[in-house]
Design an enzyme around this catalytic site. Structure first.
Site, PDB file in Angstrom:
ATOM      1  N   ASP A 195       0.818  -1.205   0.000  1.00 26.08           N
ATOM      2  CA  ASP A 195       0.000   0.000   0.000  1.00 26.08           C
ATOM      3  C   ASP A 195       0.856   1.262   0.000  1.00 26.08           C
ATOM      4  O   ASP A 195       1.509   1.572   0.996  1.00 26.08           O
ATOM      5  CB  ASP A 195      -0.911  -0.023   1.236  1.00 26.08           C
ATOM      6  CG  ASP A 195      -1.743   1.219   1.372  1.00 26.08           C
ATOM      7  OD1 ASP A 195      -2.033   1.850   0.349  1.00 26.08           O
ATOM      8  OD2 ASP A 195      -2.104   1.564   2.521  1.00 26.08           O
ATOM      9  N   ASP A 242      -2.188   5.794  -5.137  1.00 27.94           N
ATOM     10  CA  ASP A 242      -2.483   4.928  -3.999  1.00 27.94           C
ATOM     11  C   ASP A 242      -2.838   3.520  -4.462  1.00 27.94           C
ATOM     12  O   ASP A 242      -3.924   3.279  -4.972  1.00 27.94           O
ATOM     13  CB  ASP A 242      -3.652   5.530  -3.210  1.00 27.94           C
ATOM     14  CG  ASP A 242      -3.950   4.778  -1.935  1.00 27.94           C
ATOM     15  OD1 ASP A 242      -3.277   3.765  -1.659  1.00 27.94           O
ATOM     16  OD2 ASP A 242      -4.863   5.203  -1.200  1.00 27.94           O
TER      17      ASP A 242
END
Length: 509
Positions: free
Chosen positions: A106, A293
């Protein structure tokens, strides 16, 4: 003596070969100095998207957390995360011998956490692998408690230290979080065990050194760069790859366009104009902040633009009475003020719908609502509706539309306002007639076709098409803000250059 020399030469040659073979066995397996982690892809489903949006709504949309990060508070919050609709996962090992966990790599957070064997009171922990410190010979106790607040809930636990195996990379003395409470529906339903954050240490809870930093400090990779490639083939067995130490030329076409990181924390950069078809929306002409992201599936942007996209692609929204009220009662006045040269950000305050300068009032009202549970004047639905109306009319003025047609168009946009708690369903047969969507990055266009930004779930007659866009409003001066998730990263191979603090984008192969 000659025979002896030849035999000795053979022995030295054999010894050198053995040392070379042993070295190869000890070094991390890589190709051209690159360390690859295979990613698996979970098919996106309608239930997960709906649940994810409802979770975001219940969490207060994370705006408070954004200001904690951007301000001077000691509390570090990662508000933009949800994970319930995340798709791509990989495997790591924690401890000696390695205990395997499925994690999201992430770029929107910076901590590593996995469920702890000491997690007794969270149901989510019983559906996932749990770390057992007593089974690891390289474990070191820290014990300091911590908590991470995400957009859809939180996890809490305590810090520990152990070896972490990422691919074949042995990262030593890595500080991570043993999660003893997972307080969110997202973590209960998730297909992953934990999170491996690849953001900057600036947003790391407890200032823990991220795994990526330790890879560099321990000289485990050749270059301080990592890259993502997502396989968009729905029938492929592998979902993609994350490459540590560089890029794989087979993953992209042409050359990368690089833009500088503007703020360390998230991988944030400045994005230019945003186009629907060939028409500018105008809202990002002066630049918008954007975050890349990998932990978010969708494309997240300001409500006025998402509304225009919904209208252009025929997505069903919900009728906003406040929006229609503003257009009906104030549309002519807003038009006249804009034509006369009044600055757009002052129009709503001049007609009395916003009593403060919005850039200042929104920040104050957010803080007030969260900390004092009060509502400030000017921060209401009519003010928000007015500001969206100004943006829409201003965009149409650039295209030289007539007043009547522009106000009719703006009134139609009110019917396409995105609902924060429901999916934007599209008629699949109309995809071919939908416009392209273009982001301006590094003064170059990055276009998404309808086939790329519309998500399909189900098969045959049960196929449902869903918009890949979702609304999130972050006020000035930090907003408007875009979050470019997997929908974008699947089309454009993305390079995260830690050494030169830049991001690179190229067409994915």
């Amino acid at each position: 003596m000659q025979v002896f020399s030849v035999n000795m030469g053979h022995k030295y040659l054999l010894l050198a070969f053995c040392l070379w073979a042993l070295t190869c066995l000890l070094l991390p397996a890589s190709s051209n100095g690159l360390v690859r982690i295979n990613l698996k892809k979970r098919p996106l489903d309608l239930q997960s998207i709906t649940a994810a949006k409802m979770a975001r709504k219940k969490s207060g949309e994370g705006v408070k957390g954004i200001y904690n990060y951007l301000g001077s508070s000691d509390e570090v919050t990662v508000p933009l995360k949800n994970y319930l609709d995340a798709q791509y996962y990989g495997q790591i090992g924690v401890g000696t011998p390695p205990q395997n966990f499925t994690v999201i790599f992430d770029t929107g957070s910076s901590n590593l956490w996995v469920p702890s064997s000491k997690c007794f009171f969270s149901i989510a922990c019983y559906f996932h692998s749990k770390y057992k410190s007593t089974k690891s010979t390289s474990y070191s106790k820290i014990g300091k408690s911590c908590e991470i607040n995400y957009g859809s809930g939180s996890i809490s636990g305590f810090f520990s230290q152990d070896s972490v195996e990422v691919g074949d990379l042995p990262v030593k003395n890595q500080i991570f979080i043993e999660a003893t409470r997972e307080g969110s529906l997202a973590f209960l339903l998730a297909k992953f065990d934990g999170i491996l954050g690849l953001g900057f240490q600036e947003i790391s809870v407890g200032d823990a050194v991220p795994v990526w930093y330790n890879m560099l400090r321990q000289n485990l990779v050749d270059d301080d760069v990592f890259s993502f490639w997502f396989n968009r083939d729905p029938n492929a067995k592998e979902g993609g790859e994350i490459v540590f130490g560089g890029v794989d030329p087979k993953h992209y076409k042409g050359k990368h366009t690089y833009v500088p990181v503007t703020k360390k924390g998230y991988w944030q950069f400045d994005m230019g104009d945003f186009l629907i078809g060939n028409h500018s929306t105008g809202i990002c002409e002066g630049g918008c902040a954007a975050i890349v992201d990998s932990g978010t599936s969708l494309l997240v942007g300001p409500t006025p633009i998402i509304t225009e996209i919904n209208h252009a692609i025929g997505a069903e929204g919900f009728v906003s009475a406040e929006c229609k009220q503003v257009v009906t009662q104030y549309g002519d006045l807003i038009w006249d003020l804009l034509v006369s040269g009044v600055t757009p950000n002052k129009v709503c305050s001049q007609i009395g719908l916003c009593l403060f300068n919005r850039a200042r009032s929104v920040i104050q009202s957010v803080v007030a609502r969260e900390n004092m549970n009060v509502s400030l004047p000017g921060d209401d639905l009519l003010c928000t509706a007015c500001e969206m109306t100004v943006i829409w009319i201003q965009t149409q003025l650039r295209q030289k539309g007539t007043k009547d047609k522009v106000l009719q168009y703006v009134n139609e946009l009110c019917d396409s306002l995105p609902s924060p708690s429901a999916e934007a369903v599209i008629e699949c047969e109309k995809i071919s007639n939908m416009p392209n969507i273009t982001f301006s990055i590094g003064e170059k266009p990055f276009t998404l076709t309808p086939e790329q930004y519309i998500l399909r779930t189900g098969e045959g007659l049960s196929t449902i098409c869903i918009s890949g866009f979702m609304a999130l409003d972050v006020p000035a001066p930090r907003g408007p803000l875009w979050i470019l998730g997997d929908v974008f990263m699947g089309v454009y191979h993305t390079v995260f250059d830690f050494g030169d603090l830049q991001l690179g984008f190229a067409e994915a192969a």
